[in-house]
Design an enzyme around this catalytic site. Sequence first.
Site, mmCIF file in Angstrom:
data_model
loop_
_atom_site.group_PDB
_atom_site.id
_atom_site.type_symbol
_atom_site.label_atom_id
_atom_site.label_comp_id
_atom_site.label_asym_id
_atom_site.label_seq_id
_atom_site.Cartn_x
_atom_site.Cartn_y
_atom_site.Cartn_z
ATOM 1 N N ASP A 50 67.323 103.535 112.862
ATOM 2 C CA ASP A 50 66.382 104.052 111.876
ATOM 3 C C ASP A 50 65.688 105.262 112.514
ATOM 4 O O ASP A 50 65.153 105.151 113.619
ATOM 5 C CB ASP A 50 65.365 102.932 111.566
ATOM 6 N N TYR A 139 58.832 113.538 97.170
ATOM 7 C CA TYR A 139 59.962 114.166 97.869
ATOM 8 C C TYR A 139 59.657 115.646 98.127
ATOM 9 O O TYR A 139 59.836 116.154 99.232
ATOM 10 C CB TYR A 139 61.204 113.993 97.002
HETATM 11 C C1 AKB Z 1 67.224 115.863 94.052
HETATM 12 O O1 AKB Z 1 67.558 116.073 92.882
HETATM 13 O O2 AKB Z 1 66.293 115.132 94.381
HETATM 14 C C2 AKB Z 1 67.966 116.603 95.139
HETATM 15 C C3 AKB Z 1 67.338 117.916 95.473
HETATM 16 C C4 AKB Z 1 67.306 118.994 94.468
HETATM 17 O O3 AKB Z 1 66.878 118.093 96.554
HETATM 18 N N1 AKB Z 1 69.333 116.799 94.764
#
Ligand code: AKB
Length: 311
Positions: A50, A139
């Site tokens: 990990d 993200y």
């Molecule tokens: C997502 O859609 O989360 C990824 C990206 C655009 O980083 N493919």
Amino acid sequence: MKKILVTGAFGQIGSELVPALYKEYGKENVVSMGHSTISLGFDGTLEKADARDKEALRGIIKKYDIDTVYHLVSLLSAKGEVDPSLTWDINMNGLKNVLDLGVEFKLKIYWPSSIAAFGPTTPREDTPQHTVLEPTTMYGVTKTAGEGLCRYYNVKYGLDVRSLRYPGIISWKTPPGGGTTDYAVAIFYEGIKTGKYECFVGPDTMLPMMYIDDAIRATVELMKADLKTDSWNSYNLSAVSFTAKELEEELRKYLPDLTITYKPDHRQKIADSWPKSIDDSQARKDWGWKHEYGLSEITKVMVENLKKVLA
Ligand code: AKB
């Protein structure tokens, strides 16, 4: 000869980057690290660990005398919203460990950023290299923060860490895996398997996309480039932009009976917060980036390969 470690080696990018690195540097010089998604029957040097476990990473780097790390571990945008704290933990603490070890062992590092680093306040057309970075997904927050961290380690410690802002990547070797741009992968899988696909973004949704071979070549070329820039960049990278409807129409040339319905869900909001097209002129200027695959080439190669795989 280089000794390379690839973390997240069994994800969408890793599973195609590893064979490309075998070709470039020899199979005996590449170590693949996976956590939960190790492919059965994998043929190569394998470590299960990990990336949040710094001691485990240090052990692997010492064991193989690693000098280059491609750190690909990441939860993607849609999956990341299910557990934002876990997304921060995996995406940021894994990266911080790799950067710290990079300083300790004088490693060369590759780390992917994404169009997700941008947000609704970013200019959406021909998004420039230097612009507003106010993402609205966890993200995206980890991509913006990760870019900041990489720049800091580069400026403070002189660490050679390189980065690309990938657009949506279209590939056929791994199934769609938790991203928003993954509609453009799932449409091929479902279209070929069942003749139908219910699309989770609307027909007019336009996003920047790239075929996996271009993304892998960009990654390998960036790492080999003799970069002579004064400032650190996670490079904008672009190939083609199209709407979901345009992809449907191109795919119908191969699957005339295809039925696509549109049922936008929570991922529509994510897609709407990202650019429609990207200005990657700095990558083209600094290290000669040039894409090869447009929409028709991507559709052809996806259909040809998936028809065989799913037969
Ligand atoms: C997502 O859609 O989360 C990824 C990206 C655009 O980083 N493919």
